[in-house]
Design an enzyme around this catalytic site. Sequence first.
Site, PDB file in Angstrom:
ATOM      1  N   CYS A   6      50.518  41.253  40.022  1.00 50.69           N
ATOM      2  CA  CYS A   6      50.712  42.400  42.317  1.00 50.69           C
ATOM      3  C   CYS A   6      51.596  40.964  42.929  1.00 50.69           C
ATOM      4  CB  CYS A   6      49.685  43.146  42.274  1.00 50.69           C
ATOM      5  SG  CYS A   6      48.382  41.607  42.969  1.00 50.69           S
ATOM      6  N   GLY A   7      51.800  41.968  44.132  1.00 53.09           N
ATOM      7  CA  GLY A   7      52.565  40.546  44.148  1.00 53.09           C
ATOM      8  C   GLY A   7      52.156  39.555  44.736  1.00 53.09           C
ATOM      9  N   THR A   8      51.311  39.260  44.838  1.00 54.93           N
ATOM     10  CA  THR A   8      50.493  38.205  45.083  1.00 54.93           C
ATOM     11  C   THR A   8      49.414  37.521  43.247  1.00 54.93           C
ATOM     12  OG1 THR A   8      48.560  39.214  46.113  1.00 54.93           O
ATOM     13  CG2 THR A   8      50.220  38.110  47.029  1.00 54.93           C
ATOM     14  N   GLY A   9      48.832  38.229  43.056  1.00 52.20           N
ATOM     15  CA  GLY A   9      48.223  38.577  42.047  1.00 52.20           C
ATOM     16  C   GLY A   9      46.102  38.295  42.627  1.00 52.20           C
ATOM     17  N   ARG A  13      55.659  37.755  43.994  1.00 55.25           N
ATOM     18  CA  ARG A  13      56.693  38.197  44.508  1.00 55.25           C
ATOM     19  C   ARG A  13      55.643  36.286  44.887  1.00 55.25           C
ATOM     20  NH1 ARG A  13      54.357  42.952  48.586  1.00 55.25           N
ATOM     21  NH2 ARG A  13      55.824  44.613  47.514  1.00 55.25           N
ATOM     22  N   HIS A  72      30.493  24.628  28.363  1.00 49.41           N
ATOM     23  CA  HIS A  72      31.362  25.396  29.523  1.00 49.41           C
ATOM     24  C   HIS A  72      30.807  26.899  28.216  1.00 49.41           C
ATOM     25  CE1 HIS A  72      34.026  22.680  30.691  1.00 49.41           C
ATOM     26  NE2 HIS A  72      34.334  22.201  29.823  1.00 49.41           N
ATOM     27  N   HIS A  96      38.387  26.266  29.897  1.00 48.97           N
ATOM     28  CA  HIS A  96      36.729  26.033  30.759  1.00 48.97           C
ATOM     29  C   HIS A  96      35.942  27.402  30.370  1.00 48.97           C
ATOM     30  CE1 HIS A  96      37.217  21.327  32.218  1.00 48.97           C
ATOM     31  NE2 HIS A  96      37.519  21.544  31.136  1.00 48.97           N
ATOM     32  N   ASN A  97      37.231  28.500  30.956  1.00 50.05           N
ATOM     33  CA  ASN A  97      37.106  29.704  31.361  1.00 50.05           C
ATOM     34  C   ASN A  97      36.833  30.859  30.422  1.00 50.05           C
ATOM     35  OD1 ASN A  97      38.257  28.086  34.216  1.00 50.05           O
ATOM     36  ND2 ASN A  97      35.970  28.473  33.764  1.00 50.05           N
ATOM     37  N   ASP A 139      51.632  46.792  39.315  1.00 53.53           N
ATOM     38  CA  ASP A 139      52.048  47.636  40.378  1.00 53.53           C
ATOM     39  C   ASP A 139      54.290  47.655  40.565  1.00 53.53           C
ATOM     40  OD1 ASP A 139      52.396  45.859  41.906  1.00 53.53           O
ATOM     41  OD2 ASP A 139      50.819  45.546  43.071  1.00 53.53           O
ATOM     42  N   HIS A 140      54.067  48.273  41.683  1.00 57.79           N
ATOM     43  CA  HIS A 140      55.553  48.054  41.991  1.00 57.79           C
ATOM     44  C   HIS A 140      56.071  46.525  41.847  1.00 57.79           C
ATOM     45  CE1 HIS A 140      53.328  49.310  45.563  1.00 57.79           C
ATOM     46  NE2 HIS A 140      53.888  48.187  46.202  1.00 57.79           N
TER      47      HIS A 140
HETATM   48  C1  RB5 Z   1      51.388  45.502  47.275  1.00 54.99           C
HETATM   49  O1  RB5 Z   1      53.162  45.653  48.705  1.00 54.99           O
HETATM   50  C2  RB5 Z   1      50.746  44.842  47.165  1.00 54.99           C
HETATM   51  O2  RB5 Z   1      49.588  44.371  48.186  1.00 54.99           O
HETATM   52  C3  RB5 Z   1      50.361  43.750  45.751  1.00 54.99           C
HETATM   53  O3  RB5 Z   1      51.430  44.157  45.277  1.00 54.99           O
HETATM   54  C4  RB5 Z   1      49.492  43.183  45.933  1.00 54.99           C
HETATM   55  O4  RB5 Z   1      49.966  41.914  46.136  1.00 54.99           O
HETATM   56  C5  RB5 Z   1      47.993  42.784  46.672  1.00 54.99           C
HETATM   57  O5  RB5 Z   1      47.451  41.784  46.112  1.00 54.99           O
END
Ligand code: RB5
Length: 153
Positions: A65-68, A109, A133, A98-99, A8-9
């Site tokens: 993404c930001g956190t994955g 981020r 496994h 294993h997975n 994503d962005h």
């Molecule tokens: C976008 O702001 C953020 O919510 C997205 O990248 C992600 O971290 C969601 O899980």
Amino acid sequence: MKIALGADHAGFPLKEKIKEFLERKGYEVLDMGTHSTDSVHYPNFAEKVARAVQRGEADRGILICGTGIGMSITANKFKGVRAALCTNEYMARMSRRHNDANVLCLGERVLGVELALSIVEAWLEEEFEGGRHEVRVKLISDIENEVCRTDIP
Ligand code: RB5
């Protein structure tokens, strides 16, 4: 090996770095977007990559993404997709051994670029160990396929 990439962005800048890294290493990359930092919805990109892996159009997928977290939650809704959210090389290696993870999820981020690239490298060089496994991964497929089991301990 063909690798589908999606972000994503918030994950776009890291996706570009990973793409460059993979191409330099000789991997074939299927870039499924996004292509800028304009705000988009991560499930759409997780879906594209998950379906590419599901259909065999890509051998593996990488989602950022930001956190994955959003990417991993979404990708794991698709049958046959085993998406692993990894924050270090050990998790990446174990998710393969294993997975048999076929999708790697990363948080831009959360990780620095160098750590992210070393996670990708570790994940790609590791093989599934099979054996006990394999049994466990098959149990995951049974759950996906709603196979009725009466022997759950
Ligand atoms: C976008 O702001 C953020 O919510 C997205 O990248 C992600 O971290 C969601 O899980």
